[in-house]
Each structure stands twice: as C-alpha cells, then as structure tokens.
Enzyme design. Structure first.
Site, short mmCIF file in Angstrom:
data_model
loop_
_atom_site.label_atom_id
_atom_site.label_comp_id
_atom_site.label_asym_id
_atom_site.label_seq_id
_atom_site.Cartn_x
_atom_site.Cartn_y
_atom_site.Cartn_z
N GLY A 107 24.94 -14.64 -9.08
CA GLY A 107 25.98 -15.34 -8.44
C GLY A 107 25.92 -16.69 -8.87
O GLY A 107 25.09 -17.54 -8.84
N VAL A 130 19.88 -12.27 -9.34
CA VAL A 130 19.04 -10.99 -8.49
C VAL A 130 18.62 -10.17 -9.02
O VAL A 130 18.88 -10.26 -10.06
CB VAL A 130 20.36 -10.48 -7.31
CG1 VAL A 130 20.33 -9.57 -6.87
CG2 VAL A 130 21.35 -11.30 -6.90
N ASP A 179 31.23 -16.56 3.47
CA ASP A 179 31.88 -15.58 2.21
C ASP A 179 31.42 -14.56 1.71
O ASP A 179 31.76 -13.98 0.54
CB ASP A 179 30.27 -16.51 1.47
CG ASP A 179 30.24 -16.27 0.10
OD1 ASP A 179 31.94 -16.27 -1.11
OD2 ASP A 179 29.64 -16.48 -0.66
N PHE A 231 24.74 -18.40 -6.37
CA PHE A 231 23.03 -18.99 -5.88
C PHE A 231 22.20 -19.05 -6.66
O PHE A 231 21.31 -19.38 -6.07
CB PHE A 231 23.36 -18.12 -3.94
CG PHE A 231 24.21 -18.91 -3.51
CD1 PHE A 231 24.62 -20.07 -2.86
CD2 PHE A 231 24.88 -17.95 -2.69
CE1 PHE A 231 26.25 -20.95 -1.74
CE2 PHE A 231 26.22 -18.69 -1.76
CZ PHE A 231 26.10 -19.63 -1.19
N GLY A 232 22.74 -18.17 -7.37
CA GLY A 232 21.46 -17.25 -8.56
C GLY A 232 21.49 -16.27 -8.61
O GLY A 232 22.09 -15.39 -8.52
#
Ligand SMILES: Nc1ncnc2c1ncn2[C@@H]1O[C@H](COP(=O)(O)OP(=O)(O)O)[C@@H](O)[C@H]1O
Ligand SMILES: *[C@@H]1O[C@H](CO)[C@@H](O)[C@H](O)[C@H]1NC(C)=O
Ligand SMILES: *[C@@H]1O[C@H](CO)[C@@H](O)[C@H](O)[C@H]1NC(C)=O
Ligand SMILES: *[C@@H]1O[C@H](CO)[C@@H](O)[C@H](O)[C@H]1NC(C)=O
Ligand SMILES: *[C@@H]1O[C@H](CO)[C@@H](O)[C@H](O)[C@H]1NC(C)=O
Ligand SMILES: *[C@@H]1O[C@H](CO)[C@@H](O)[C@H](O)[C@H]1NC(C)=O
Length: 688
Positions: A358, A363, A480, A360-361
């Site tokens: 995503g 998973v 978010d 942010f990074g």
C-alpha cells in the site's frame, strides 16, 4: 679477550679425556659433547658449535658418518684374538612426526672411516645391495632401527639389533630395558628422549652385549642386557678397526643425534658425564603425527572456514535481527515484538508471504509462535521511516491504539522498530481487503459481494468509526478511511484497519508547511485547506467509501481523455436526472439489491461527502440513518453544486504543489490512479 673466554668454555664443555696408550692399543676416551673433538665426519654429519653431533639433519635420504680419528688395535696379529672392548653413547632421534621415523643409526666397528657406495634408508648408510652379507665387510654394527625392513627380516619398527657384515641382524630385540626388578620396559627409539647404549664385547667369551636405558633413569647400566649375541669377532673384524657412527634417513625427515660417547679397550666404558651433555635443539611446538600432518592443515583450514563463517553468520544474524530499542520504549514492553520473531514468522519476509503493498509499505503474512497449537496468524506491515522525530509520540499512539477493542477494527497487536524501519503487527484478516473484491476480482479470484454483504460491511465500518470517534476514552481520527483499508475477516465482517498511521507523516515535518496525508478522492476540502484532520474529515472519506462500495467505482476515476472525474459529481448528476440513480449501482450486482437500502447508502454517501462540514452528519447520525431509526434528510441536489474538486479549484488550490506517495514511488497522480492503486497524496502548502 672474548676469544680466550670462548676457547675456555669449549674446553670445559668438551671435557674430553683422551688417553692413547700407543703400546698395547689401549684406547680410552670419553666425550660429553663433541665441541673441539677430533672426529672424522662425512656426508651430512656435523658437530654443532655447542658440541652436538648431528649425523643427519632433517632431510630425506641423507647419510652421515662420524669416526674416532685413529684406528683401534683390536688384535695383535691378523686373524688373532680380538680383545674385549666397551663403548657407551648417548643418542636421540627426533622425527618430524610422532608416529613415524626413518630409518635409524648404528654404532659401528669397521675397517675404514667411511662406507663408499653405501645406501641410505634401510641400509643405514653402511652397506649396499651388492656387499650386504659379504664377509669381506669386516663389520660389526649395533643398529637402532626405527623402520621395519622385511628384506632384513626386521622384527618391528623400533628395535635394537646386532649386525655382523649384514643388515639382517644376528640378534635383535624391541627397544626397551630391564629395570631393577628385571621387568622389560618398552622404549621408543624416536621418542626424542636422550637414551644411553652400552656395547660390550667380551673377547674371552666371544659375546656381544647391548644394553639400552633412557638417561632419565640415571647413568647406571641396567644389569640385564637387552640383546646378546655369541660371536667370535676374531673372525669378523680387522686387527685395526675404526669405531664410530652411521646414520641414514629415508622418506621422512628425521634427525639423529649423538650427545656423548666413551670407549675403552679391556675394561668398561668410562661413565659419560650426563650433566654436561649438550642440549638437544628445541623441537618447536609439538611433534606432529604424519597422519595429522595431512589431516591437520585440512582440519585447520576447515576450522578457519567454520570459525570464519560462524563469525560472519553471527554478524549477519546480528545485522539481520538488529533493532532500534530506546529506553522510553520499555514502558511499551508488551507491545514490542522482536524483529527475530517477525523475521521467522514471515520466513524472512519472503515474497511468497507478501499480502500486498500500500501507500505506506509492504504487508506480509506471518505466523507467530513455534508450536502449532498456540500460533497466531498476523499481518506485518513494514514501513520505511527515516525520521526519528516524533517517533516516541507515534509509538505511544500506536500502543494506545493497540488498546482499542472493537469487532470491526483490525486489531493492532504491536510493533517493532529497526533502523529506518517500523513494523506494525496486525491481526490477520483471511479474506483480505475490500478493494480486491471491487476492483481486482478476476485476478484475485474473488466472488462478487452481494448487496447484503456490502450493506453488512458498511454497517460494520460505520460502527467502528463511531467507536473510535465517540465511544472510546479519547477521540481517534482514522485519517485514511477507504476500501483498501477495510479488511474482511473469516465471517466477511468489515474491519477497519490502518488507523492512525497517517499520523506518522504528520510528525516531524517542517512546522512551516502543512503536510496532509490521506488518499486522493477521500480528502475533504477543508482538510486540504487547513491540513487539520477531524471527525468530519473521516466522515467525508466514509461518504466516498459508501459511494465506492455501492457503485463499484473509485472515488476519482480517469476517463478516456485522462480527465479526472469525481465519483461524487457523477452520482450527483444521476441524482438530478429523475429516476437515473439506479444507473450508478455496481453492474456486477445485476440489479439484485434492495432499492431502498441502495438509495439510502448513495444519498448518505453524498451527504457525508458534502463540501460543507455543517451539512455532514456525525457517525452517531450515520448509524441511525443506516439502521433506519432516523429518516435521511431530504437532499437537495442544488445544495451540492460545488464538488470537492470544484471547491478546491475555486479556492485556488491548483497552484499548490502536489506530490504523490504510492507503492510505486512518486509519479504523477494520473499514473497512480490508472495503475489502480490510489496513492497517498500530500499537499504541501508553502508556509502560510
Ligand atoms: N491485517 C491484514 N490481514 C490481511 N491482509 C492485510 C492486512 N493488512 C493489510 N493487508 C493486505 O495488504 C494490502 C496492503 O495494505 P495497506 O498497506 O494497508 O494498503 P493501503 O496502504 O493501500 O491501505 C491490503 O490491500 C491487504 O490486501
Ligand atoms: C645436511 O643436509 C642438509 C639438507 O640437505 C643441509 O642443509 C646441510 O647443510 C647438510 N649438512 C652437511 C654437514 O652436509
Ligand atoms: C685429528 O686426527 C688426525 C688423524 O689422526 C690427525 O692427523 C690430526 O692431527 C688430529 N687433529 C687434532 C687437532 O688433534
Ligand atoms: C664379497 O666381496 C668381495 C670383495 O669386494 C668380492 O670379491 C666377492 O665376490 C664378494 N662375494 C660375494 C658373494 O658377493
Ligand atoms: C612392549 O613392546 C612389546 C613389543 O613391541 C609389546 O608386545 C608389549 O605389549 C609392550 N608392552 C607395553 C607395556 O607397552
Ligand atoms: C675366537 O677365535 C680366535 C682365533 O680364531 C681364537 O683364538 C679364540 O679362542 C676364539 N675365541 C672363542 C671364545 O672361541
């Protein structure tokens, strides 16, 4: 002056008492060390400055001889009776190996000071193939043999033998000595130990006795000889013979030393002054075994490689599992995961375990706990984060968020921190995120969510938002809300995930700039304007989510002309045209839905996404509208002529710098949207 002192020392050291009684061939001498002694040496033999006679130095196939300078008068006439004589000497054999030596040495009585044509190795530098055994050799040898030579019928590789003209001994015995009690004590000739040998010939009895003893047991000759041979030397030796030593090496590096020597005719050999014998050279660390000589370098190399790789492994392991743990984190102890555990849980963050990426990074799916019974499935989110600023506040928030408990929240279990990296551990949601069902159904092989399921998910997400906004001890803003952050558990309940994460990017930025984090299409206009997230900015995003799940479309889509179209505007247009709202409903539902519910959700979506905050309901009201306990206020389409985008542009936001953070890195908003992953965009306003 120095010279004089040296000579004096040499004289002292040598201590040679040489008496030559020219008349009756009465020879008597005694050497404790050979410095200054008049020895005749040949081959490899040498006398070291400190008086050690080295017959062979450490090299293969060497020969060495040393003789007393003048011959002995053994008998008065040729073939006459050989007189009694006695010799004593101290020797040492030093091999490079502990378990082998080659070949040996001998005390000799021979017609000449040398053996021309003699062979090394088994021939002990005495004889050769042709003359071995020939009576014309006139040779007596007492061999100290460290090799078993079958040609000469040697008994073993450590024996003392009496040889007459022939290397096949007339008598021999394994090396050893009879102690005071008459018990045979074994000795190893090449043990590096200095040992004394007595060779005595009794002219009357015609007998040769050979006795051996290590010098550590003293200077007394054991009463019982080791080997004896009856042999009338009168028929063997020449009337004038030389006495001395012979030695040979073979395939192994062995050194043969003589430390002292005494001799007498017609009487016992004078005692050798043991205390004044020269010292053997230091042997180096430890004798090496021949086997070890081969194995050792390999073993050493292997050990070095092993130790090296172990060290490397430990360093790598240390680096691999390195974490950042500061003192203030100790209070968060129970929420702190070790990187090692997370590393193993995800099999080293293998791509096989990647659940998705995503804004942010990445998973990863992981399984915590080794035993099958207590293992927990988790989702580990790796966020690269360089800034240490605000980390404490953020972690504190993560931990406090971790205390949130609601059946529609994807539980945050804890975190771990490494250099430049933050790892968040969530409860694993077996059915993944909602966006997969809406947009990637084919690739992900997901079924169509029917309307009942969608409505259930909507209610779940709404109750989760209500919980974090109003029902918990403090207000938590999600920041978010979107389809990809709505996860589905095994019962297809909607679970809100990722809450609070946007805060990470709020901290540690320049206070002169406003850094807004959220996802394009879900951002309320006032959030863009002021940069302040609130419950109502969450409601705005929730409205966008309602439209998204009902229409099966992204909040911002790109049409063929690459123009951005807001989902809100599109739904609004259909609302204005009487009876066409049904056209906005996701076609994959094939018209199978509760019309009232669908229209309620669409209208609620528009209401929540209203550009004016005072018109938006709060989550409490949203819940009431959704369960039908309160009727939805009548929505006037004209109220909403300003779409979020229009509002932005009216207020001149187009001049603001926009940057997109997406899983693919930075790129234009258009590419991020068309690639199907709506990046998180930040609007950075130049410090106002
Ligand atoms: N707790 C979880 N359980 C299962 N899958 C998850 C979990 N959290 C995230 N995922 C998967 O990882 C993907 C990426 O997550 P995330 O980084 O949160 O996406 P985004 O940044 O778009 O919100 C999601 O689309 C989802 O499929
Ligand atoms: C004995 O042999 C070794 C090795 O070949 C050599 O270095 C040494 O000089 C020799 N000594 C004598 C006295 O020949
Ligand atoms: C050593 O012995 C030889 C042979 O007998 C003799 O010629 C020589 O003079 C002797 N040297 C010394 C220093 O005694
Ligand atoms: C022994 O040696 C002598 C002298 O070298 C020689 O003449 C004789 O043939 C030898 N005997 C044997 C059996 O080889
Ligand atoms: C001594 O050596 C002999 C022959 O090599 C062997 O049979 C015997 O066992 C040895 N004795 C001891 C005590 O080692
Ligand atoms: C040995 O031989 C010599 C000469 O042949 C002889 O005089 C002497 O008696 C012999 N000795 C013995 C012990 O047989």
């Amino acid at each position: 002056m120095e010279h004089a002192v040296f000579l004096f020392l040499v004289w002292l050291n040598t201590a040679a008492i040489t008496t030559l009684c020219a008349g009756g061939g009465q020879t008597r001498f005694s050497y404790s060390g050979f410095a200054g002694a008049n020895l005749t040496v040949d081959g490899n033999a040498t006398v070291t400055p400190d008086g050690l006679l080295v017959l062979t130095s450490s090299k293969t196939n060497l020969q060495g001889h040393a003789f007393y300078h003048t011959p002995l008068q053994l008998s008065t006439s040729p073939g006459g009776k050989v007189a009694s004589f006695a010799a004593a000497f101290v020797f040492a054999i030093v091999s490079d190996y502990t378990d082998f030596s080659a070949h040996g040495m001998a005390f000799v009585v021979a017609p000449n000071k040398g053996f021309p044509g003699a062979l090394p190795a088994g021939y002990l530098a005495l004889l050769n193939v042709q003359n071995n055994g020939n009576a014309s050799n006139h040779l007596l040898a007492v061999e100290l043999d460290t090799t078993q030579n079958t040609d000469f019928k040697d008994i073993n590789a450590n024996h003392v033998g009496i040889d007459i003209n022939d290397l096949h001994s007339v008598q021999s015995s394994p090396a050893g000595y009879y102690d005071g009690g008459g018990v045979l004590r074994n000795l190893t000739l090449f043990s590096r130990e200095a040992m004394q040998v007595w060779v005595e010939y009794d002219g009357d009895a015609g007998r040769i006795d050979v006795t051996l003893a290590p010098i550590r047991v003293g200077n007394n000759k054991p009463a019982r000889p080791l080997v004896s041979a009856i042999c009338n030397l009168s028929t063997v030796l020449k009337e004038q013979s030389y006495v001395g030593f012979s030695s040979a090496t073979g395939g192994i590096n062995s050194r043969h030393y003589v430390l002292g020597w005494s001799f007498a005719m017609n009487g016992p050999a004078p005692a050798i002054d043991i205390a004044r014998l020269p010292k053997l050279p230091p042997f180096g660390p430890k004798p090496r075994s021949k086997v070890l000589a081969i194995v050792l370098p390999i073993a050493t190399a292997a050990a070095i490689v092993a130790v090296g790789s172990l060290a490397t492994l430990l360093v790598l392991r240390k680096l691999r599992y390195a974490e950042v743990l500061e003192e203030w984190e100790l209070e968060f102890g129970p929420h702190r995961f070790s990187f090692k555990d997370l590393y193993h849980a995800t099999s080293g963050f293998k791509s096989k375990h990647l659940l998705g990426a995503g804004g942010f990074g990445q998973v990863y799916k992981g399984v915590l706990g080794s035993s099958k019974s207590v293992c927990t499935e988790v989702a580990v989110k790796r966020i690269s984060h360089e800034s240490r600023q605000g980390m404490k506040e953020f972690i504190a928030e993560v931990v406090s968020i971790g205390r949130l408990r609601h059946r529609n929240l994807a539980q945050l279990l804890g975190y771990c921190r490494r250099k430049g990296e933050l790892l968040l551990v969530y409860e694993y949601m077996p059915n993944g995120s909602l966006d997969k069902y809406l947009y990637y159904r084919e690739e992900e092989n997901k079924p169509v969510l029917d309307w009942a399921q969608r409505f259930h998910i909507i209610k779940g997400v709404a109750s989760a938002l209500l919980y974090i906004h109003d029902k918990w001890e403090k207000v938590v803003i999600h920041r978010d809300v979107k389809a990809s952050n709505v996860l589905l558990d095994s019962e297809m309940n909607g679970r809100l995930g990722d809450f609070g994460l946007a805060r990470l990017y709020d901290h540690g930025t320049d206070p002169q700039t406003t850094h807004i984090v959220g996802t394009m299409g879900y951002l309320a206009p006032e959030l863009i304007r002021t940069g302040r997230a609130s419950k109502l900015t969450d409601v705005f995003a929730f409205g966008a989510f309602l439209l998204e799940i009902t229409c099966g479309r992204r909040p911002v889509s790109i049409d063929d002309d690459a123009a951005q179209e807001m989902l809100v505007d599109w739904v609004l247009e259909h609302l204005r045209e009487e009876g066409s709202l049904a056209h906005t409903v996701d076609v994959s539902l094939r018209g199978q839905y509760d019309v009232d519910e669908v229209f309620l959700v669409l209208k609620l979506g528009l209401l929540c996404s209203h550009p004016y905050t005072n018109i938006r309901p709060d989550m409490q009201q949203v819940m009431q509208y959704l369960d039908g306990s309160t009727p939805l206020p009548d929505l006037q389409p004209t109220d909403m002529t300003f779409s979020a985008m229009a509002l932005m542009q009216n207020e001149g936001f187009d001049s603001y710098a926009m940057s997109i953070q997406s899983s693919a890195g930075t790129g234009s908003m258009a590419t991020a949207v068309s690639a199907g992953s709506i990046g998180t965009i930040s609007f950075i306003s130049g410090g106002r």
